[in-house]
Design an enzyme around this catalytic site. Structure first.
Site, mmCIF file in Angstrom:
data_model
loop_
_atom_site.group_PDB
_atom_site.id
_atom_site.type_symbol
_atom_site.label_atom_id
_atom_site.label_comp_id
_atom_site.label_asym_id
_atom_site.label_seq_id
_atom_site.Cartn_x
_atom_site.Cartn_y
_atom_site.Cartn_z
ATOM 1 N N THR A 409 0.842 -1.186 0.000
ATOM 2 C CA THR A 409 0.000 0.000 0.000
ATOM 3 C C THR A 409 0.884 1.246 0.000
ATOM 4 O O THR A 409 2.093 1.159 -0.115
ATOM 5 C CB THR A 409 -0.885 0.018 1.262
ATOM 6 N N SER A 481 -9.043 -5.972 5.158
ATOM 7 C CA SER A 481 -7.803 -5.239 4.914
ATOM 8 C C SER A 481 -7.027 -5.103 6.213
ATOM 9 O O SER A 481 -7.590 -5.233 7.306
ATOM 10 C CB SER A 481 -8.125 -3.845 4.369
#
Length: 598
Positions: A409, A481
């Protein structure tokens, strides 16, 4: 002036990032180190008075700085930053993926969920082979099968309507200029291109990111991306509908569904129907002094982080730092708490639209009595592997999700001159996503990469007894997540104290927890807290950042029954903390990020 600053920042990127060899057992650590290491660069930390922006690439930080300097809000700056990250850090995030955004307007914390969703045409067998066995991870990732409905652009547009100050179209100009004029390929992008096993197999990506002999574009090569520039012009002028409809959407669907070996299920109706969500942020009292705010499920970040920190509060204190690094006594307690928290994570956490919270509330997992009970299980020797606890009754008996890789990310932290602040973590999942470069229907070179976020679902939908896994694939569901954007407040007067976050797959939770401990337990500034070596456990081995701990630390942990492994643990932390004179920002030495402000 802007071009001069860009040239300076580009030259900084070309300094000091020496290549670093992969860990000996790289495949074993795929879950732990979702993006390869590319060396360490010492960061000084940055003191400012009025506003600050911290992002994963200097060119992106510069774009946000220019917006803040022009009187834009923190949200305006975040949009500018994310558009540049799509261009210069394509391996980590971009408009082809999703994001979680926490925003503070001086009165309330708003949580914007721009997480990708599963197409309506998928079911729980998405990642099973014909024999019923789960696919190999890379087999599932590469191609259209893994692509979820992107969410970041619609989410940012929704947030801008509420918290933006400058016109939407003005926020894209830095990214458009860099896309059209070009930027210099950084050492980190070059290193990840060199190591990627699958991006060259995509014809468009191979032609754009690699040379004729298959080698990646060299460090310093000026890379122009006319396709992305053209698409961003359309989005700047017409809003997110230019992305979710028209030629971009048609090209995306054709690419996903027409993949030659691994087609997916995305449709125009999926794109058109995507809706970002505003959720209630989870804010948890810590140490009776701090209010730590983060995301509720489908993120596991806040709950798992605060379970670990909450259990540590119930244990006798021990010397935490020895020779400037976490001590063996501290690491034993921390990693045992992590085993218990990650066991609960695997059992319970998933999209709340599909999975009920134990006891009817996610706060059951953070209840003081429950954390005290869990902490009492931590003894002098490692438990090895923990079992999930029982925080409250559930209508469905779920199976624990088997371990599988989780990937990368990018994180943005911003505070503006009005005191508004945000923490935003965005992702396309694995480095370079599904390895599909979409030119947006422009027919021009370049474009943006599509996500592989559906591989954040459990590949295995049920256990041997037929019990469902909470995070199994379901139509229109959002995958669990680990993204953990975090805002910290003074519990007494509600002053914002810090904005924190990191990339790093399932290790994000450990990276942000370490930074919180560094700031508020060990009284370090943001840069020194980020600089500390990384550590953790995912309910298996105890993992230490390679080359950062004394040999005696490993021996002491092994004497307590720990199976110790070493890994790169390539975090990408950004943090901005309040000081007496303003703000102080830190950026991870393991990546390319910087902080700018005034």
């Amino acid at each position: 002036m802007f071009n001069a600053r860009i040239a300076l920042l580009s030259s900084l990127l070309l300094m000091g990032l020496s290549a670093c060899h992969a860990p000996e057992h790289q495949a074993e650590y795929a879950q732990i180190a979702p993006e390869a290491a590319s060396g360490l660069t010492t960061k000084p930390g940055w003191a400012v008075e009025r506003f600050a922006v911290a992002a994963a690439n200097p060119l992106a930080t510069e774009a946000g700085y220019q917006i803040l300097k022009a009187g834009g809000s923190a949200l305006d700056a975040a949009i500018a930053v994310q558009m540049v990250l799509t261009l210069v850090e394509p391996q980590s995030s971009g408009i082809g993926g999703g994001a979680y955004l926490l925003h503070w307007d001086g009165e309330r914390v708003a949580a914007f969920d721009g997480r990708e969703t599963a197409p309506a045409g998928v079911d729980e067998n998405l990642f099973l082979n014909a024999d019923g066995a789960p696919m190999d991870f890379l087999q599932a990732v590469v191609g259209g099968r893994s692509v979820g409905v992107p969410g970041v652009l619609k989410m940012l547009e929704q947030a801008h309507q509420e918290y933006g100050k400058l016109p939407w179209k003005d926020l894209f100009q830095s990214a458009i200029a860099l896309a059209e004029d070009g930027f210099e390929v950084s050492p980190r992008l070059h290193a990840l291109l060199a190591r990627d096993p699958a991006l060259r197999d995509n014809q468009q990506a191979a032609a754009f990111y690699y040379q004729e002999d298959g080698s990646p574009l060299p460090v310093g090569h000026r890379l122009r991306n006319p396709a992305l520039g053209a698409l961003l012009r359309e989005v700047a002028e017409h809003g997110s509908k230019a992305f979710y409809g028209g030629r971009n959407a048609e090209t995306m669907i054709k690419q996903v569904r027409g993949h030659s070996s691994n087609p997916g299920y995305l449709t125009l109706a999926d794109l058109d129907g995507y809706q970002p969500r505003q959720l209630e942020a989870m804010c948890t009292l810590w140490q009776q002094r701090y209010r730590v705010c983060g995301f509720p499920p489908p993120s596991s970040g806040h709950i798992t982080q605060m379970q670990i920190l909450g259990m540590l509060e119930n244990l006798p204190p021990v010397p935490a730092l020895e020779q400037g690094v976490p001590s063996a006594d501290f690491l034993h307690r921390y990693t045992e708490a992590a085993r218990l928290a990650y066991a609960d994570r695997a059992q319970y956490l998933a999209d709340p639209d599909f999975v009920p919270a134990p006891g009817g509330t996610w706060n059951s997992l953070l209840a003081p009595a429950y954390l005290k009970q869990r902490a009492a299980m931590i003894g002098e020797r490692s438990m090895g592997t923990a079992e999930a606890g029982n925080p409250g009754s559930m209508s469905v008996a779920f199976a624990a999700q088997p371990a599988q890789p989780e990937y990368g990310t990018s994180h943005i932290s911003i505070v503006d001159a009005e005191g508004n602040a945000l923490a935003m973590t965005s992702s396309i999942e694995q480095a370079f996503g599904s390895r599909m470069l979409n030119d947006g229907g422009t027919g021009l070179p370049g474009g943006y990469l599509l996500n592989n976020e559906l591989t954040d679902f459990s590949f295995t939908p049920k256990d041997a007894e037929g019990r469902p896994v909470a995070n199994r694939v379901e139509a229109n569901k959002r995958p669990r997540s680990s993204m953990n954007p975090t805002l910290v407040f003074d519990a007494e007067d509600n002053r914002l104290l810090a904005s924190i976050g990191s990339p790093g797959g399932s290790a994000i939770i450990h990276f942000t927890a370490k930074t919180l401990l560094g700031l508020y337990d060990w009284e370090l500034d943001a840069q020194r807290a980020i600089d500390l070596p990384n550590f953790g456990s995912f309910n298996g081995p105890t993992v230490l950042e390679a080359g950062r701990f004394p040999a005696g630390t490993r021996k002491a942990l092994e004497a307590r029954g720990h199976e110790v492994r070493e890994s790169a643990l390539t975090s990408g932390l950004q943090a901005i903390q309040r000081t007496e004179s303003g703000w102080f920002g830190g950026a991870d030495p393991r990546r390319e990020g910087v902080v700018m402000g005034e």
